[in-house]
Scaffold this motif. Structure first.
Motif, short mmCIF file in Angstrom:
data_model
loop_
_atom_site.label_atom_id
_atom_site.label_comp_id
_atom_site.label_asym_id
_atom_site.label_seq_id
_atom_site.Cartn_x
_atom_site.Cartn_y
_atom_site.Cartn_z
N ILE A 194 0.84 -1.20 0.00
CA ILE A 194 0.00 0.00 0.00
C ILE A 194 0.88 1.25 0.00
N MET A 195 1.96 1.21 0.77
CA MET A 195 2.87 2.34 0.81
C MET A 195 3.52 2.57 -0.56
N ALA A 196 3.91 1.49 -1.24
CA ALA A 196 4.50 1.61 -2.57
C ALA A 196 3.50 2.24 -3.54
N TRP A 197 2.25 1.76 -3.49
CA TRP A 197 1.21 2.32 -4.36
C TRP A 197 1.01 3.81 -4.06
N GLY A 198 0.94 4.16 -2.77
CA GLY A 198 0.73 5.55 -2.38
C GLY A 198 1.88 6.45 -2.81
N MET A 199 3.11 5.98 -2.66
CA MET A 199 4.25 6.80 -3.08
C MET A 199 4.29 6.92 -4.60
N TRP A 200 3.92 5.86 -5.30
CA TRP A 200 3.89 5.92 -6.77
C TRP A 200 2.90 6.98 -7.23
N ARG A 201 1.84 7.16 -6.45
CA ARG A 201 0.83 8.18 -6.77
C ARG A 201 1.13 9.51 -6.09
N ALA A 202 2.32 9.63 -5.47
CA ALA A 202 2.79 10.85 -4.80
C ALA A 202 1.81 11.31 -3.73
N ARG A 203 1.44 10.39 -2.86
CA ARG A 203 0.54 10.71 -1.75
C ARG A 203 1.36 11.05 -0.51
N TYR A 204 0.97 12.12 0.12
CA TYR A 204 1.69 12.63 1.30
C TYR A 204 1.76 11.58 2.41
N TRP A 205 0.63 10.93 2.69
CA TRP A 205 0.57 9.96 3.79
C TRP A 205 1.53 8.79 3.56
N ALA A 206 1.72 8.40 2.31
CA ALA A 206 2.61 7.27 2.01
C ALA A 206 4.07 7.67 2.23
N VAL A 207 4.43 8.88 1.82
CA VAL A 207 5.80 9.35 2.02
C VAL A 207 6.06 9.52 3.52
#
Length: 167
Positions: free
Chosen positions: A94-107
């Motif tokens: 989920i974190m990889a997906w979020g960072m790929w989409r440049a989501r603040y919460w994932a970073v």
């Protein structure tokens, strides 16, 4: 009604600690504002390179967890339970997906993991590293995780917190 004596600041008198603190805060806020203005917002679909690297690293970690489980890898002499594999693999995926989409919460989540790694490496360096190879490996881990963390701070500033719609 008695009035309090009014302190007059004499010419050439040194500033009070409160005045020095307020001046310091004002200078710091001025520098922060200049830094914010210098930031260039991300374009549609754009992602800072460090966030892309973080997304790939998180995806590789998630894949390695699943592959290790499917190939029957033992951990401390026994096969881990499915939930022990699912939770970290799902989290990193989920974190990889979020960072790929440049989501603040994932970073932000990835940075939290980096902080744990940094603290663990410092602990290992201070108390457990017994050989030169262990010291060098731990220092390398500190350099990599510290650099990742440092560069992600600026990336997070560009991504910025999502705005919430008032309901």
């Amino acid at each position: 009604m008695a009035s309090k004596p009014h302190k007059r600041k004499e010419r050439g008198a040194s500033p009070t600690p409160r005045e020095r603190m307020e001046r310091g805060y004002a200078k710091a806020e001025e520098r922060n504002q200049e830094a914010r203005e210098a930031l260039e917002p991300l374009g549609e679909g754009e992602r800072p390179p460090v966030v892309t690297i973080g997304a790939v690293v998180a995806a590789l970690i998630a894949a390695s967890i699943v592959i290790g489980y499917l190939t029957g890898t033992d951990v401390n002499g026994e096969k881990p339970k499915f939930i022990q594999v699912l939770a970290p693999a799902l989290l990193m995926g989920i974190m990889a997906w979020g960072m790929w989409r440049a989501r603040y919460w994932a970073v932000l989540g990835f940075q939290l993991i980096l902080v744990f790694l940094i603290f663990s490496a410092v602990y290992g360096l201070a108390l457990q590293a017994a050989t030169v190879a262990q010291v060098l490996a731990t220092l390398a881990l500190l350099v990599v995780t510290g650099s990742f963390f440092y560069f992600m701070v600026k990336a997070m500033a560009r991504i910025q917190m999502p705005t919430r719609n008032p309901d």
